[in-house]
Design a protein around this motif. Sequence first.
Motif, PDB file in Angstrom:
ATOM      1  N   THR A  65      -9.157   2.076  -7.591  1.00 37.05           N
ATOM      2  CA  THR A  65      -9.110   0.805  -6.876  1.00 37.05           C
ATOM      3  C   THR A  65      -7.665   0.341  -6.886  1.00 37.05           C
ATOM      4  N   PHE A  66      -7.165   0.036  -5.700  1.00 35.36           N
ATOM      5  CA  PHE A  66      -5.794  -0.455  -5.567  1.00 35.36           C
ATOM      6  C   PHE A  66      -5.860  -1.912  -5.141  1.00 35.36           C
ATOM      7  N   SER A  91       5.087   6.534  -8.168  1.00 32.85           N
ATOM      8  CA  SER A  91       4.068   6.175  -7.179  1.00 32.85           C
ATOM      9  C   SER A  91       2.703   6.151  -7.859  1.00 32.85           C
ATOM     10  N   ALA A  92       1.785   5.407  -7.285  1.00 34.28           N
ATOM     11  CA  ALA A  92       0.441   5.278  -7.870  1.00 34.28           C
ATOM     12  C   ALA A  92      -0.270   6.631  -7.935  1.00 34.28           C
ATOM     13  N   ILE A  93      -0.098   7.436  -6.907  1.00 32.54           N
ATOM     14  CA  ILE A  93      -0.785   8.727  -6.885  1.00 32.54           C
ATOM     15  C   ILE A  93      -0.226   9.669  -7.958  1.00 32.54           C
ATOM     16  N   GLU A  94       1.081   9.615  -8.188  1.00 29.18           N
ATOM     17  CA  GLU A  94       1.684  10.424  -9.253  1.00 29.18           C
ATOM     18  C   GLU A  94       1.249   9.901 -10.625  1.00 29.18           C
ATOM     19  N   ILE A 128       0.834  -1.198   0.000  1.00 29.23           N
ATOM     20  CA  ILE A 128       0.000   0.000   0.000  1.00 29.23           C
ATOM     21  C   ILE A 128       0.874   1.256   0.000  1.00 29.23           C
ATOM     22  N   ASP A 129       2.134   1.126   0.438  1.00 34.15           N
ATOM     23  CA  ASP A 129       3.061   2.265   0.424  1.00 34.15           C
ATOM     24  C   ASP A 129       3.336   2.748  -0.991  1.00 34.15           C
ATOM     25  N   ALA A 186       7.438   5.355  -5.129  1.00 35.85           N
ATOM     26  CA  ALA A 186       7.686   4.532  -6.323  1.00 35.85           C
ATOM     27  C   ALA A 186       8.241   3.172  -5.900  1.00 35.85           C
ATOM     28  N   PRO A 187       7.756   2.102  -6.507  1.00 35.58           N
ATOM     29  CA  PRO A 187       8.274   0.778  -6.166  1.00 35.58           C
ATOM     30  C   PRO A 187       9.713   0.614  -6.658  1.00 35.58           C
TER      31      PRO A 187
END
Length: 192
Positions: A60-61, A39-42, A16-17, A22-23
């Motif tokens: 949805t994550f 990152s997902a939000i970016e 969830i982080d 970024a992974p």
Amino acid sequence: MSDGRVLETTLELDTIDELFVAPTISPLSVNYRPHSHTSAIEFIAGQLQANTSVKRVKATFVVPSAEAARAAGLDLPGAIRRFSAAKLGDTEQGLHGIYWRGRRALAMAIAALSLFIGLGTIVHGYGGLLPEIVAEGFFVAGWVALWVPLEMWFFHVWRHRLDRRIWQAVSDMEVTVAAAGSDPAHRGRSEP
């Protein structure tokens, strides 16, 4: 995206982080996804940049079961609002900088325009083809000097206003966290 004003997106995350960070995954990995570089939000903000008519976001994550349980105890909407507020603050700070630099550039451009028009008028007074060409060059240079402040005031300000709308939409997005395998659409995902 079901309707042009609502962005509906589903992103698979390993933790969830990765919503905010970024992974650390190599493109050589079979688990590398189109959003793995940020990152997902970016990534969602980037999607909003590409489609400026979007007003709302439904995200949805999909995460491993343990991460879904961890996410249930977190205030994700609050974290998203805080992250978005920080990005909005950066945008506002950038906008204030553009206003300051734009005023300074405009003053310099007006001085340059006055100088070039004055020089062009003086040179034009000599008569003949060559002085006329040089004078026209001065006139053009004077007006070109205005390009930078005009670009700052119109295009850069517009871009920052767009960024403001984007981060407001991200701040207000509807968030769902789903455990991988809990929905038939997510059963094909392999968990580490």
